[in-house]
Design an enzyme around this catalytic site. Structure first.
Site, PDB file in Angstrom:
ATOM      1  N   ILE A  26      50.663  37.790  29.490  1.00 19.73           N
ATOM      2  CA  ILE A  26      51.577  38.193  28.426  1.00 19.73           C
ATOM      3  C   ILE A  26      52.771  38.946  28.980  1.00 19.73           C
ATOM      4  CG2 ILE A  26      50.524  40.442  27.858  1.00 19.73           C
ATOM      5  CD1 ILE A  26      51.796  37.774  25.369  1.00 19.73           C
ATOM      6  N   LYS A  38      49.601  44.831  21.558  1.00 17.11           N
ATOM      7  CA  LYS A  38      48.524  44.767  20.574  1.00 17.11           C
ATOM      8  C   LYS A  38      47.221  44.365  21.248  1.00 17.11           C
ATOM      9  CE  LYS A  38      47.925  40.210  20.372  1.00 17.11           C
ATOM     10  NZ  LYS A  38      46.619  39.516  20.531  1.00 17.11           N
ATOM     11  N   ASP A  42      41.167  39.208  18.930  1.00 16.22           N
ATOM     12  CA  ASP A  42      42.377  39.426  19.722  1.00 16.22           C
ATOM     13  C   ASP A  42      43.530  38.584  19.178  1.00 16.22           C
ATOM     14  OD1 ASP A  42      43.604  40.563  22.383  1.00 16.22           O
ATOM     15  OD2 ASP A  42      44.061  38.414  22.389  1.00 16.22           O
TER      16      ASP A  42
END
Length: 310
Positions: free
Chosen positions: A14, A91, A169
């Site tokens: 990410i 997040k 997730d």
């Protein structure tokens, strides 16, 4: 105005796919350093194997972006705040609600910015959907969030451990959109969590919610989807159906489709810069609270063991 000097902590998928390009394309930020204990660094950017090494290395940073697994994020964020550094939390913002509350209190006490970044809220269709729903009576909500874990989280063991959330997730992305676009708070009434025999976190989940007016909402999460992936939210209203597809990127309304540029991470960094400049925080824990409720209230069922090599 001088750019905000930022360090990215955790150089996983990410960070490389989203955070580094967003920083490079935002004049408000300058990539000052990266931190990762395993992965090699970037050309022309100082790399450290720990946050302590960064602080001892003499590289000046104003903010850090935590792209680590959530289980270790609290310790890193707390250390950054103690060193008067602003913090951007990928997040989910933490492994527990208490961790995030403690970080928020510390940030407020130090006049620092703490930002919980819910990237899906910045998808092109989300704000138009919120505006459209504000003027309609909602009758039913359905969420279908199904994807292939082997494609999106290849080899990532932490997601299967306690605190890693499993299928929540990605599912928390859907909840971040729903809590943003729906006008009333909704609560969990029941949940079934399907947990592989050899794992600690669910691979699938079925949830039922209601809002303050008893409007029903269902959520179907599954990490075993192959072929086309499903990231859809459908809202039935008194004036027709709203559908957010492709994770919020495409909005369909009665008689029209609304699209737009993908600016999820660009939008988050713009928000982060604004918060830092004004010394404010943005720490919404509503999506994480609903996930926590699912683990509190959910009925657990054991399903077949999961292996990466099928």
């Amino acid at each position: 105005m001088a750019p905000i000097r930022v360090a990215v902590i955790g150089l996983g998928k990410i960070a490389r796919d989203q955070h580094l390009p967003a920083i490079a394309n935002d004049d408000d930020f300058q990539l000052a350093a990266v931190v990762d204990p395993v992965v090699s660094g970037l050309e022309d950017v100082p790399c450290f194997d720990s946050l302590d090494a960064l602080f001892q290395g003499g590289v000046a940073v104003d903010a850090v972006v935590l792209c680590t697994p959530p289980q270790i994020r609290y310790t890193l964020a707390r250390k950054a705040l103690k060193n008067n550094i602003h913090v951007f939390l990928e997040k989910p913002p933490g492994a527990t609600l208490a961790e995030v509350a403690a970080l928020s209190q510390r940030a407020d006490a130090g006049d620092l910015t703490l930002f919980a970044g819910w990237h899906s809220r910045y998808a092109a269709g989300v704000e138009p959907a919120r505006a459209w729903l504000a003027e309609r009576r909602i009758e039913k909500v359905s969420i279908r969030w199904r994807e292939d874990v082997r494609v999106w989280h290849p080899g990532q063991e932490w997601i299967w451990e306690a605190g890693g959330l499993g299928v929540f997730d990605p599912g928390i992305n859907a909840l971040s959109i729903a809590t943003h676009i729906l006008p009333r708070t909704f609560i969990l009434r029941s949940a079934t969590l399907s947990i592989p025999a050899n794992r600690a976190a669910p691979i699938a989940a079925d949830l039922r919610f209601i809002d303050g007016d008893d409007v029903p909402m269902s959520m179907d999460l599954d990490w075993r989807q192959t072929g086309p992936q499903s990231w859809d939210i459908v809202v039935e209203t008194d004036q027709g159906r709203l559908m957010l597809a492709k994770g919020g990127a495409v909005l369909s309304l009665p008689g029209q489709d609304v699209g737009g540029e993908d600016r999820e991470y660009a939008g988050m960094y713009s928000r982060f810069a604004s918060l830092i400049r004004s010394r404010r925080s943005d720490v919404d824990t509503a999506p994480l609270r609903l996930v926590a409720d699912a683990f509190l209230l959910g009925r657990r069922e054991t399903t077949e063991a999961f292996y990466w090599d099928r």
